[in-house]
Design an enzyme around this catalytic site. Structure first.
Site, PDB file in Angstrom:
ATOM      1  CB  SER A  13      15.801 -79.061  22.481  1.00  0.00           C
ATOM      2  OG  SER A  13      14.601 -79.670  22.031  1.00  0.00           O
ATOM      3  CB  SER A  14      15.121 -77.739  18.061  1.00  0.00           C
ATOM      4  OG  SER A  14      15.260 -79.134  18.212  1.00  0.00           O
ATOM      5  CG  ASP A  71      24.857 -78.784  16.187  1.00  0.00           C
ATOM      6  OD1 ASP A  71      24.167 -78.348  15.251  1.00  0.00           O
ATOM      7  OD2 ASP A  71      24.434 -78.874  17.353  1.00  0.00           O
ATOM      8  CB  ILE A 147      18.898 -84.610  35.435  1.00  0.00           C
ATOM      9  CG1 ILE A 147      19.711 -85.048  36.653  1.00  0.00           C
ATOM     10  CG2 ILE A 147      18.590 -85.789  34.502  1.00  0.00           C
ATOM     11  CD1 ILE A 147      18.938 -85.971  37.588  1.00  0.00           C
ATOM     12  CD  GLU A 148      19.574 -85.383  30.011  1.00  0.00           C
ATOM     13  OE1 GLU A 148      18.933 -85.358  28.947  1.00  0.00           O
ATOM     14  OE2 GLU A 148      19.051 -85.581  31.113  1.00  0.00           O
ATOM     15  CE  LYS A 186       2.343 -62.595  27.132  1.00  0.00           C
ATOM     16  NZ  LYS A 186       1.869 -61.490  28.025  1.00  0.00           N
ATOM     17  CD  GLN A 191      11.417 -61.711  33.074  1.00  0.00           C
ATOM     18  OE1 GLN A 191      11.192 -61.707  34.284  1.00  0.00           O
ATOM     19  NE2 GLN A 191      10.662 -61.061  32.204  1.00  0.00           N
ATOM     20  CB  CYS A 381      27.622 -94.892   1.174  1.00  0.00           C
ATOM     21  SG  CYS A 381      28.271 -96.013   2.444  1.00  0.00           S
ATOM     22  CG  HIS A 515      29.289 -90.684   3.301  1.00  0.00           C
ATOM     23  ND1 HIS A 515      27.916 -90.715   3.193  1.00  0.00           N
ATOM     24  CD2 HIS A 515      29.667 -91.922   3.722  1.00  0.00           C
ATOM     25  CE1 HIS A 515      27.476 -91.911   3.549  1.00  0.00           C
ATOM     26  NE2 HIS A 515      28.517 -92.667   3.869  1.00  0.00           N
ATOM     27  CD  GLU A 517      27.288 -87.184   2.025  1.00  0.00           C
ATOM     28  OE1 GLU A 517      26.766 -88.075   2.737  1.00  0.00           O
ATOM     29  OE2 GLU A 517      27.902 -87.439   0.959  1.00  0.00           O
TER      30      GLU A 517
END
Length: 543
Positions: A13-14, A71, A147-148, A186, A191, A381, A515, A517
């Protein structure tokens, strides 16, 4: 009919699928196409609203009040296209919807199953509200093999058959690790990841290979051979010096060109990437530098304040300076000596949003430091609420001032908001109700006093900003706070809810309930952050 780009991830991940999706959308947009990006999250939470920032990073809020994955912030910052509730779906929302229908009897006695009922719901989500779009990019959260995520993988496999292979492209993001002891990159993990994806019925059309070292031509050819893609469709993705350099980097490697070719579209003229080049130039060649101290609760994980960090960077871009963010744990500021040692070098101080009592006294001490030392201050906030508590305690003489968020108090300068007006009508909340999805969420208008600092920053007296909170400053204390110099310069249109407070006698002291931002972009920095960083630049010349 919109064309679909499905983005999956493998190995670990990430890897930056979200940034890759945002960058690809920006490149297609620069070629004149209309785009929208969507996120499929496999977890069972209905949304991330009740999840700890340490688990999930920040919660990104849309104009229409959705609490979503961080995201979506990247998607908005890179494309300028406002995200909507329909742009983020979780397994939790899918199952919640299906079970509600089953309880009502909508399935007419049928056995409810993952296929077709869950996969059909995912496909309906992917295709909703896509009129007048050229490309819909769908990022599948998690890693192939989890699996999820299997129902989502199956759904996009089916969707390709539904809409036609000519209208869909699969992009798989993988890792090509560098083994220092062997001195080699690698390709085997890539693959295996592609083999896993292929076993689920999906053959990727492009591979985006994250790597720390340049990907040699031989390794690209090897990946192409074993993964059944053209060599030109193996796109190296090296670490970038800034996330805003990523679109330029992907274009140089041919990502957008290969995607269009996979659709059978001739790429035509090169995209106009001038604004991205200007942003990167300002980041690489600043005319100065300022340091902003962010006094928060979740500073151990910068992703908890992702949009905040990027908005400060945008303020730096607007002022042609580099902004160095110093993450400061609020708890350590309950010691006065640590407070002075850490905050004296700062050119500006920011107290962000958050929940809970931990670190609150340190945040209040930081507000007091900024007020007494004339250091530019921005409270967001909870940061605004604690600025009011600080003003009440130390200027207005209300020694026991506090917020009911931290427990019962005889001087509730901040309290639970019981009701407010929204686009859907009167909203009401009780102290013992559910936590998820019950805050004042999404975009709300505010009216600014014409002679205020806030109005001069915005260049307008009517604004709309995004909210995520369940406590409000108590207007019963307005007179006391204003007598101490803390002016209520922005209110909800009905005058009931404080939106902005400021100290006109201070070089730059502003607190906002919303907020800001969440609406800042590198090519369109938010006015508050532009002005805040400008004040930090002035402060840097005084010290």
């Amino acid at each position: 009919m919109a064309r679909y780009i499905f983005i999956t991830g493998g190995v670990v991940s990430s890897l930056g699928k979200g940034l890759m999706a945002a960058s690809l959308a920006a490149l297609l947009q620069a070629r004149g196409y209309r785009v929208r990006i969507r996120k499929f999250d496999p977890y069972l939470n209905v949304d991330p609203g009740t999840m700890s920032p340490y688990q999930h990073g920040e919660v990104y809020v849309t104009d229409d009040g959705a609490e979503t994955d961080l995201d979506l912030g990247h998607y908005e910052r890179f494309t300028g296209v406002p995200s909507r509730k329909s742009d983020n779906i979780t397994s939790g929302r899918i199952y919640q919807s299906i079970i509600s229908k089953e309880r009502r009897g909508d399935f007419l006695g049928a056995t409810v199953q993952v296929i077709p009922h869950v996969t059909d719901a995912i496909k309906q989500f992917a295709q909703a509200e896509t009129e007048d779009l050229d490309f819909v990019l769908c990022e599948i959260g998690g890693t192939v093999g989890d699996i999820e995520s299997l129902p989502f993988i199956e759904a996009i496999r089916q969707l390709r058959n539904d809409i036609g292979r000519e209208n869909s492209v699969f992009v798989h993001v993988t890792l090509v690790p560098y083994i220092a002891a062997a001195g080699e990159l690698k390709t085997k993990p890539t693959q295996h990841s592609v083999r896993e994806l292929t076993s689920l019925g999906i053959q990727p059309d492009l591979l985006v290979c994250r790597c720390e070292q340049p990907l040699p031509d031989g390794e690209r050819a090897k990946i192409a051979l074993f993964c059944n893609v053209p060599k030109s469709a193996v796109i190296p993705a090296l670490d970038a010096r800034s996330i805003y350099a990523v679109p330029l980097q992907y274009h140089a490697e041919g990502l957008d060109t290969e995607v269009l070719r996979a659709f059978g579209i001739q790429p035509g003229r090169a995209p106009d990437l001038s604004r991205w080049s200007e942003i990167v130039d300002r980041l690489d060649n600043p005319e100065g530098e300022v340091t902003v101290g962010v006094v928060g609760k979740y500073v151990g994980l910068p992703d908890a304040y992702k949009s905040l960090h990027e908005a400060l960077v945008h303020g730096g871009i607007a002022n042609k300076v580099r902004v160095r963010v110093k993450w400061l744990d609020a708890e350590m500021f309950e010691d006065d000596e640590a407070l002075v040692d850490q905050l004296e070098p700062m050119h500006a101080i920011l107290v962000p949003g958050g929940f809970g009592e931990r670190g609150s006294e340190g945040k209040i001490a930081s507000v007091r430091f900024a007020r007494e030392r004339n250091v530019p201050f921005l409270g967001i906030c909870l940061g605004m609420q604690l600025a009011c508590v600080e003003g009440a305690r130390n200027v207005a003489g209300i020694a026991n001032a506090s917020t009911t968020e931290f427990g019962s108090t005889g001087e509730p300068v901040v309290g639970l908001i019981g009701e407010w007006m929204s686009a859907e009508g009167l909203q009401q909340r009780a102290a013992g109700g559910d936590l998820g999805g019950t805050m004042r969420l999404g975009a709300y208008p505010a009216a600014l006093a014409g002679n205020s600092v806030a109005a001069s920053i915005y260049g307008d007296t009517h604004i709309s900003e995004r909210h995520r909170h369940r406590y409000e400053v108590n207007t019963n204390y307005r007179e006391a706070l204003e007598s101490g110099g803390l002016v209520f310069s922005g209110l909800s249109p009905d005058g009931q809810l404080p939106e902005i407070v400021e100290r006109p006698d201070h070089p730059w002291f502003v607190g906002v309930q919303f907020h800001p931002e969440l609406k800042s972009k590198p090519f369109d920095p938010h006015p508050l952050f532009r002005s805040f960083v400008e004040a930090a630049v002035r402060q840097s010349r005084l010290v």
